[in-house]
Design an enzyme around this catalytic site. Structure first.
Site, PDB file in Angstrom:
ATOM      1  N   THR A  97      76.872  43.931 -21.730  1.00  0.00           N
ATOM      2  CA  THR A  97      76.258  43.525 -22.598  1.00  0.00           C
ATOM      3  C   THR A  97      75.021  44.821 -22.764  1.00  0.00           C
ATOM      4  OG1 THR A  97      74.237  42.265 -23.519  1.00  0.00           O
ATOM      5  CG2 THR A  97      74.571  42.077 -21.349  1.00  0.00           C
ATOM      6  N   GLY A  98      74.625  45.204 -24.158  1.00  0.00           N
ATOM      7  CA  GLY A  98      73.900  46.284 -24.046  1.00  0.00           C
ATOM      8  C   GLY A  98      73.905  47.099 -25.257  1.00  0.00           C
ATOM      9  N   THR A 143      73.972  38.915 -26.393  1.00  0.00           N
ATOM     10  CA  THR A 143      75.456  38.773 -26.090  1.00  0.00           C
ATOM     11  C   THR A 143      75.586  38.016 -24.957  1.00  0.00           C
ATOM     12  OG1 THR A 143      75.825  40.878 -27.197  1.00  0.00           O
ATOM     13  CG2 THR A 143      77.466  40.254 -25.553  1.00  0.00           C
ATOM     14  N   GLY A 181      75.742  48.975 -27.445  1.00  0.00           N
ATOM     15  CA  GLY A 181      77.267  49.008 -27.460  1.00  0.00           C
ATOM     16  C   GLY A 181      77.780  50.588 -27.511  1.00  0.00           C
ATOM     17  N   ARG A 234      79.957  48.334 -38.642  1.00  0.00           N
ATOM     18  CA  ARG A 234      79.693  48.729 -37.179  1.00  0.00           C
ATOM     19  C   ARG A 234      80.334  47.682 -36.215  1.00  0.00           C
ATOM     20  NH1 ARG A 234      77.161  46.710 -32.424  1.00  0.00           N
ATOM     21  NH2 ARG A 234      76.607  48.000 -31.192  1.00  0.00           N
ATOM     22  N   GLY A 249      80.656  47.023 -32.136  1.00  0.00           N
ATOM     23  CA  GLY A 249      79.995  47.457 -30.687  1.00  0.00           C
ATOM     24  C   GLY A 249      81.171  47.491 -29.745  1.00  0.00           C
ATOM     25  N   ASP A 250      80.550  47.448 -28.213  1.00  0.00           N
ATOM     26  CA  ASP A 250      81.457  47.316 -27.207  1.00  0.00           C
ATOM     27  C   ASP A 250      82.108  46.051 -27.143  1.00  0.00           C
ATOM     28  OD1 ASP A 250      78.906  46.454 -26.608  1.00  0.00           O
ATOM     29  OD2 ASP A 250      79.768  46.418 -24.917  1.00  0.00           O
TER      30      ASP A 250
HETATM   31  N1  ASP Z   1      76.883  45.123 -26.822  1.00  0.00           N
HETATM   32  C1  ASP Z   1      76.379  44.481 -27.971  1.00  0.00           C
HETATM   33  C2  ASP Z   1      76.959  45.440 -29.244  1.00  0.00           C
HETATM   34  O1  ASP Z   1      76.509  46.507 -29.005  1.00  0.00           O
HETATM   35  C3  ASP Z   1      75.130  43.867 -28.218  1.00  0.00           C
HETATM   36  C4  ASP Z   1      74.541  43.246 -27.067  1.00  0.00           C
HETATM   37  O2  ASP Z   1      74.975  43.448 -25.885  1.00  0.00           O
HETATM   38  O3  ASP Z   1      73.382  42.832 -26.978  1.00  0.00           O
HETATM   39  O4  ASP Z   1      77.293  44.871 -30.095  1.00  0.00           O
END
Ligand code: ASP
Length: 382
Positions: free
Chosen positions: A264-265, A213, A267, A241, A243-244
């Site tokens: 990032t992470g 991301t 989500g 789905r 994410g964040d």
């Molecule tokens: N945060 C993103 C999600 O959950 C994925 C990512 O940051 O790698 O969609």
């Protein structure tokens, strides 16, 4: 902060001093005093970027791959730097930094986005202007080359904040965005990730399947903050789905009174913690006291200096403790933050995070692994 008298300021400062004293022990030297500036010396502009967090270890990456990521991060950093150094806005810098990463197949955003369970690339993005907290976001778009630009157009040219799927694409069409064919986004390596995942029956939430991301946060010469984030989400995501990354307050937030954050992470956890807004809410209080202190001529200079150092440490502590909440719930990832005083803060609880930062004082660095420069090592456990 008009109307706050110096007794009240002093009381708040004392509370901060004791909280900081408690927090100091939790900070590693690498995360504290990342860049030291007093009010007078604060950088004119400041920029931080990320290209995703995850299990990024030196042994899992070839020297060629490392060089390619570093070059891609540098390109994004340079694009944002050019805007800020010439007096452009934080919003323009955030977009300028994100676009080359969306176009680069190394990152999970735009071209190179991960695949859904059904084998498609569905893109999410959001952007927020700290001046007025105007925001725009899109989710599940499949034909827009640079989703960050569409998110910004939602902000500027629609009465809404958040558009999804076909509606977002219809809006893009009406706004004159070109239709980008699905082949533009498709990459063999991301398709193989989906196939590996299906073959191994991994969970769609497997941590190693969501690298890349991208995001940027900026402070411009007019003192305005902005944040933006763009992603393909997580490999094998199903059932629409989200994410964040496109959720204002989770993956992205900017408020001139507090800070700008891009996350990032994993989500789901970032949504549950409300990471980006939570960090800004914690910093807003400190920044208000900081502004009031500088505006108060009765505060002695040496006290201001001491206070300044403690506040900087505390900014890092806020980001770290929100990331610790993510970890406590079972999630992982990282954030980049910039404050109105131009400090850049990185906090991540993964082995690495593709990242970089630059400011008007000549700071200019990119990093990948935990413990490298570029602001921080990985987040200490709290
Ligand atoms: N945060 C993103 C999600 O959950 C994925 C990512 O940051 O790698 O969609």
């Amino acid at each position: 902060m008009r109307g706050v008298n110096s007794v009240a300021i002093q009381t708040m400062k004392n509370a901060i001093l004791s909280l900081v004293a408690a927090g100091v022990a939790l900070l590693t030297p690498a995360t504290a005093f990342a860049d030291d500036h007093t009010e007078a010396e604060k950088p004119k502009w400041s920029l931080a970027i990320h290209g995703g967090a995850g299990t990024i270890l030196p042994e899992n990456i070839t020297p060629e791959q490392r060089a390619a990521y570093e070059a891609a991060l540098q390109e994004a950093l340079d694009a944002g730097t050019e805007i800020l150094a010439s007096g452009g806005s934080a919003m323009d810098a955030v977009k300028a930094a994100i676009i080359p990463m969306e176009d680069n197949p190394l990152f999970n955003a735009g071209r190179g986005a991960v695949y859904t369970w059904e084998g498609e690339n569905e893109l999410d993005a959001s952007i927020m202007d700290g001046r007025d907290r105007s925001a725009g976001a899109v989710t599940g778009v499949k034909t827009v080359r640079n989703p960050i630009l569409l998110a910004d157009t939602v902000r500027t040219d629609s009465p809404h904040v958040f558009l999804m799927g076909e509606g977002a694409e219809q809006f893009a069409d009406e706004q004159g965005f070109e239709v980008t064919p699905p082949e533009w986004f498709a990459t063999e390596s991301r398709r193989q990730s989906l196939e590996r995942m299906k073959a191994r029956e991994l969970s769609a939430l497997d941590v190693d399947l969501k690298f890349g991301t991208v995001g940027a946060v900026a402070l411009d010469q007019d003192g305005n903050l902005a944040a933006g984030t763009s992603t393909g989400g997580m490999t094998g995501k199903r059932w629409g789905r989200i994410g964040d990354a496109p959720v204002i307050g989770a993956g992205t937030y900017a408020d001139n009174r507090a800070c700008a954050v891009s996350a990032t992470g994993w989500g789901e956890y970032f949504i549950r913690v409300g990471v980006a807004h939570e960090i800004c809410a914690r910093l807003r209080w400190d920044q208000a006291i900081r502004r009031a202190s500088y505006a108060d001529p009765s505060v002695p200079a040496e006290e201001l200096e001491k206070f300044e150092g403690l506040l900087k440490m505390r900014s890092q502590l806020h980001a770290d403790s929100v990331m610790a909440e993510v970890k406590e719930l079972g999630g992982d990832g990282g954030v980049i933050v910039v404050t109105p005083y131009g400090e850049t803060i990185f906090s991540f609880n993964t082995a690495g995070m593709y990242r970089g930062r630059a400011n008007s004082d000549g700071l200019n660095e990119v990093a990948i692994f935990g413990g490298e420069e570029a602001g921080a090592s990985d987040t200490p456990d709290h």
